[in-house]
Design an enzyme around this catalytic site. Structure first.
Site, PDB file in Angstrom:
ATOM      1  CB  CYS A 195      -0.871   0.100   1.127  1.00 18.30           C
ATOM      2  SG  CYS A 195      -1.880   1.297   1.350  1.00 18.30           S
ATOM      3  CG  HIS A 197      -1.207   5.756   2.992  1.00 15.17           C
ATOM      4  ND1 HIS A 197      -1.659   5.683   1.821  1.00 15.17           N
ATOM      5  CD2 HIS A 197      -1.780   6.897   3.436  1.00 15.17           C
ATOM      6  CE1 HIS A 197      -2.551   6.672   1.211  1.00 15.17           C
ATOM      7  NE2 HIS A 197      -2.659   7.301   2.253  1.00 15.17           N
TER       8      HIS A 197
HETATM    9  N1  DGL Z   1      -3.207   4.388  -2.374  1.00 13.57           N
HETATM   10  C1  DGL Z   1      -4.241   3.152  -1.904  1.00 13.57           C
HETATM   11  C2  DGL Z   1      -3.383   1.881  -2.144  1.00 13.57           C
HETATM   12  O1  DGL Z   1      -2.208   1.792  -2.097  1.00 13.57           O
HETATM   13  C3  DGL Z   1      -4.394   3.396  -0.319  1.00 13.57           C
HETATM   14  C4  DGL Z   1      -5.403   4.604  -0.129  1.00 13.57           C
HETATM   15  C5  DGL Z   1      -6.731   4.142  -0.560  1.00 13.57           C
HETATM   16  O2  DGL Z   1      -7.371   3.113  -0.093  1.00 13.57           O
HETATM   17  O3  DGL Z   1      -7.220   4.742  -1.654  1.00 13.57           O
HETATM   18  O4  DGL Z   1      -3.650   0.782  -1.912  1.00 13.57           O
END
Ligand code: DGL
Length: 276
Positions: A195, A197
């Site tokens: 992910c 983050h």
């Molecule tokens: N960007 C999303 C990921 O990498 C995390 C944030 C979202 O749930 O949109 O899965």
């Protein structure tokens, strides 16, 4: 999608790299790209009005992803990077069908990274609900080596905790211990941070899983893959001056700028609001 529906844009070395994500998180990928490819121009799209994607259906994610891809192709990017694990997990094929330029995604990069790191062939993957439910990491890892056992764990609370800036907070630590306990019990030797983050939680996660578990940061992995692709496609930017970074978002940019500074490691400039 039939071939004729693709938006055809010729790729040239001086064109920017298009990076996109559901929101601010993909800036971890921009950060890694900046370190690895400091002379490349980058256009970043964050769908801040519609984030989070991790709890949405595959159909919705595919529709939003297509709109973003069309926007970036019109801006004449030379390659596309799906920085969002959730989009890569459920909409990667739709995106590739739409794109006339090469597409890289964090899942393939993370899967390759895991393969290189694991010795015991027991790999853990953490991500959003949608990413884990899709089984995309399991498939990507096992496509390379079917003998690797993959254990996945959704960690939906990590995204808000990171955006809150609670990178070393007791609440985040307890949450991480709770989420990661089942994976640690499986004796994994490698953990994929699936992910956008999660790279910000690396120091805390390293303490929780212990020094024997290798952390695979898909942001670093994709930066290396991008460098290799630009080289083989002869698309590396020959310029040596300051790169052009532009950020496109779908909501008012205050929070993007505030939180994004943490993700990118420096202040954000050149942010534009887009109606979608
Ligand atoms: N960007 C999303 C990921 O990498 C995390 C944030 C979202 O749930 O949109 O899965």
């Amino acid at each position: 999608m039939p071939q004729s529906a693709k938006v055809h844009v010729p790729s040239l070395p001086e064109y920017p790299i298009g990076v996109f994500d559901s929101g601010v998180g993909g800036l971890t990928v921009v950060h890694a790209l900046r370190r690895r490819l400091p002379h490349e121009n980058i256009y970043y799209f964050g769908d801040t009005a519609r984030v989070p994607y991790g709890v949405k259906s595959a159909e919705t994610i595919a529709r939003f992803s297509t709109q973003i891809v069309e926007f970036l192709l019109e801006k004449r990017v030379k390659i596309l990077i799906i920085a969002c694990n959730t989009m890569a997990a459920v909409a990667s094929q739709v995106i590739r069908d739409r794109s006339s330029v090469p597409v890289l995604d964090v899942i393939e990069a993370g899967a390759r990274g895991a393969m290189q790191e694991t010795r015991s062939r027991r790999v853990g993957v953490i991500g959003t609900l949608a990413t884990v439910a899709s089984g995309a990491y399991d498939r990507a890892i096992q496509r390379h080596d079917a003998s690797i056992q993959v254990r996945s764990q959704a960690c939906p609370l990590f995204v808000p905790l990171v955006e809150e800036g609670w990178l070393d907070h007791v609440v985040t630590r307890i949450t991480a211990e709770e989420y990661l306990r089942p994976l640690c019990r499986e004796n994994i030797d490698t953990l994929v941070l699936g992910c956008t983050h999660y790279p910000l939680l690396k120091p805390l996660l390293r303490e929780v899983v212990g020094a024997d578990v290798q952390l695979v940061d898909s942001a670093d992995a994709i930066a290396n893959q991008t460098a290799a692709l630009l080289e083989t496609e002869q698309l590396a930017n020959p310029q040596s001056g300051a790169p052009d970074y532009r950020f496109f978002v779908t909501d008012v940019p205050q929070r993007f700028e505030q939180v994004g500074g943490r993700f990118l490691g420096r202040a954000l400039e050149n942010v534009h609001i887009i109606q979608m």
